[in-house]
Design a protein around this motif. Structure first.
Motif, mmCIF file in Angstrom:
data_model
loop_
_atom_site.group_PDB
_atom_site.id
_atom_site.type_symbol
_atom_site.label_atom_id
_atom_site.label_comp_id
_atom_site.label_asym_id
_atom_site.label_seq_id
_atom_site.Cartn_x
_atom_site.Cartn_y
_atom_site.Cartn_z
ATOM 1 N N ARG A 1 1.406 10.401 5.363
ATOM 2 C CA ARG A 1 1.423 11.688 5.952
ATOM 3 C C ARG A 1 0.724 12.645 4.967
ATOM 4 N NH1 ARG A 1 6.976 10.649 7.250
ATOM 5 N NH2 ARG A 1 6.912 9.136 8.972
ATOM 6 N N ALA A 2 1.011 12.776 3.884
ATOM 7 C CA ALA A 2 0.504 13.993 3.004
ATOM 8 C C ALA A 2 -0.822 13.759 2.849
ATOM 9 C CB ALA A 2 1.394 13.649 1.510
ATOM 10 N N ALA A 3 -1.259 12.459 2.643
ATOM 11 C CA ALA A 3 -2.744 12.455 2.622
ATOM 12 C C ALA A 3 -3.718 12.969 3.738
ATOM 13 C CB ALA A 3 -3.050 10.935 2.285
ATOM 14 N N SER A 4 -3.114 12.561 4.912
ATOM 15 C CA SER A 4 -4.072 13.151 6.181
ATOM 16 C C SER A 4 -3.750 14.603 6.564
ATOM 17 C CB SER A 4 -3.094 12.257 7.119
ATOM 18 O OG SER A 4 -1.904 12.525 7.752
ATOM 19 N N ALA A 5 -2.487 15.146 5.974
ATOM 20 C CA ALA A 5 -2.311 16.473 5.999
ATOM 21 C C ALA A 5 -3.247 17.299 5.180
ATOM 22 C CB ALA A 5 -1.015 16.968 5.589
ATOM 23 N N LYS A 6 -3.545 16.630 3.767
ATOM 24 C CA LYS A 6 -4.573 17.382 2.768
ATOM 25 C C LYS A 6 -5.887 17.136 3.413
ATOM 26 C CE LYS A 6 -5.778 16.904 -2.006
ATOM 27 N NZ LYS A 6 -7.249 17.220 -1.548
ATOM 28 N N ALA A 7 -6.047 16.060 3.924
ATOM 29 C CA ALA A 7 -7.653 15.702 4.475
ATOM 30 C C ALA A 7 -7.856 16.687 5.602
ATOM 31 C CB ALA A 7 -7.763 14.270 4.993
ATOM 32 N N GLY B 1 0.935 -1.004 0.140
ATOM 33 C CA GLY B 1 0.079 0.107 0.037
ATOM 34 C C GLY B 1 0.938 1.306 0.146
ATOM 35 N N LYS B 2 0.198 2.395 0.575
ATOM 36 C CA LYS B 2 1.030 3.485 0.665
ATOM 37 C C LYS B 2 2.142 3.601 1.647
ATOM 38 C CE LYS B 2 -2.998 6.184 -0.372
ATOM 39 N NZ LYS B 2 -3.905 7.165 0.047
ATOM 40 N N SER B 3 3.218 4.265 1.318
ATOM 41 C CA SER B 3 4.428 4.522 2.170
ATOM 42 C C SER B 3 4.054 5.436 3.349
ATOM 43 C CB SER B 3 5.656 5.075 1.402
ATOM 44 O OG SER B 3 5.404 6.151 1.048
#
Length: 134
Positions: A29-35, A22-24
């Motif tokens: 971290r980048a996805a959660s920060a954007k969310a 899956g994701k690294s």
């Protein structure tokens, strides 16, 4: 003969394993920060309630009138984006459309000489490609 070298097989195995993992950590971290940024796009300055990015100005104004009724005359104290918001026209349909600075003038077209046009057509028809002879 084999179906490929060991290097190709190892590369294919690496790609399969990456898909399974899956994701690294960096991507997570980048996805959660954007969310988080999208979730708290609009935040009330008084009660710190957050609203999603797609929240319309009418919804934000509804929050001001419901939660902070004393601030309904100046909704910018809650949300900066409500500057210039008209509660009588929440969707902005009555807002005047921008008009150009001056009247629109029709474009003037040049009259073409028929003689010149005919000579160009004749030259084009005569100079065209002919059939190829075998």
């Amino acid at each position: 003969m084999g179906k490929g070298s060991n290097v190709q097989k190892a590369q294919a195995a690496r790609e399969r394993n990456q898909k399974k993992m899956g994701k690294s950590d960096e991507e997570r971290r980048a996805a959660s920060a954007k969310a988080k940024q999208d979730a708290s796009a609009y935040m009330c300055k008084i009660c710190r309630q957050t609203f999603m990015v797609n929240a319309k100005a009418s919804l934000l104004y509804l929050h001001v009138t419901a939660k902070h009724n004393d601030k309904k005359d100046s909704p910018t104290e809650c949300f900066d984006s409500l500057a210039g918001f008209d509660p009588a026209d929440p969707d902005g349909k009555k807002k005047p459309v921008c008009t150009p600075a001056g009247p629109v003038k029709p474009k003037k077209s040049k009259k073409k000489d028929d003689g010149d046009l005919l000579s160009m057509l004749d030259a084009g028809l005569k100079g065209g490609k002919g059939k190829k002879k075998k």
